[in-house]
Design an enzyme around this catalytic site. Sequence first.
Site: not given
Length: 352
Positions: A173, A175-177
């Site tokens: 997604f 907002n993930k790393i």
Amino acid sequence: MAFTHPVSRPSLDGRELEYVTDAVSGGWISSQGPYVQRFEEAFAAWNGVAHGVACSSGTAALTLALRALGIGPGDEVIVPEFTMVASAWAVTYTGATPVFVDCGDDLNIDVSRIEEKITPRTRAIMPVHIYGRRCDMDAVMDIAHQYNLRVVEDSAEAHGVRPVGDIACYSLFANKIITAGEGGICLTEDPRLAQQLAHLRAMAFTRDHSFLHKKLAYNFRMTAMQGAVALAQVERLDDILAARREIEARYDAGLKDVPGITLMPARDVLWMYDLRAERREELRAHLDARGVETRLFFKPMSRQPGYLDPVWPTLNAHRFSEDGLYLPTHTGLTAADQEYITGAVREFYTGG
């Protein structure tokens, strides 16, 4: 409102546009073409695991993992109280029942309380590496071996935490790393599980595509364009993780002596910088007015309408969810950005 310091912002400074352009110009916009496979191979290799199976989301990855392990109606899966609801939903999607275990001081599942929740119906444990903080996997694996249980790691927030369970599931997604906008991937050492994961994600088609589907499956395929972005992200993963370690260190230094703030245990990889705050809602309003976005901690699973249980006010998970938040965390943050953010926090509690 538009925040000058949003909680998250994707870092797309590598070959993402080059790879997407190549995929589109070659007509590879569905799940066909080279990029999904190249991403699967690259991410598996980075983690030292034999097989990667990409899919449409982190939630899809968890669902596929449980189904590939044969978990379904009548089964129980141990799930943390403190997690994003998708962990529990994936269990419910299979027809199995999530059984919740409270968290410890690091927000991860309290492994000392897992055994008391095991019943003859228990088939698996789903540890979640909360906010990039690695669960005690040695203890989890010992319990799993003792009771002949499978282990599905929810690593949605923990790219860089090396997997040890039967299947590890990651989210991509925005907002993930690392990100592909949407998407997910399962990692496993077992070639039979990898084959089953790939079979289930693609509607259980037979090799001759005869449209005879022998089991209930899913359309959980990743597109080539997502695979192109994800591949470019994996190529930069070491640098992304290093940048996030610096962000964590700067926040620790800037907030360690602020009254009213309780810092959380160190993270193995930094997804979001989490902390506990007195007068949390007032602090959030103060930061909001200064263009700094924050997000709340997860709510306990037993507080969720789908799993409501009156025990939730007594849980550690509830106590943490009442005063926890996280600050902007992304690789675009500069030292000056963080000085501004920590200064705004300090201003709220000390007046300067």
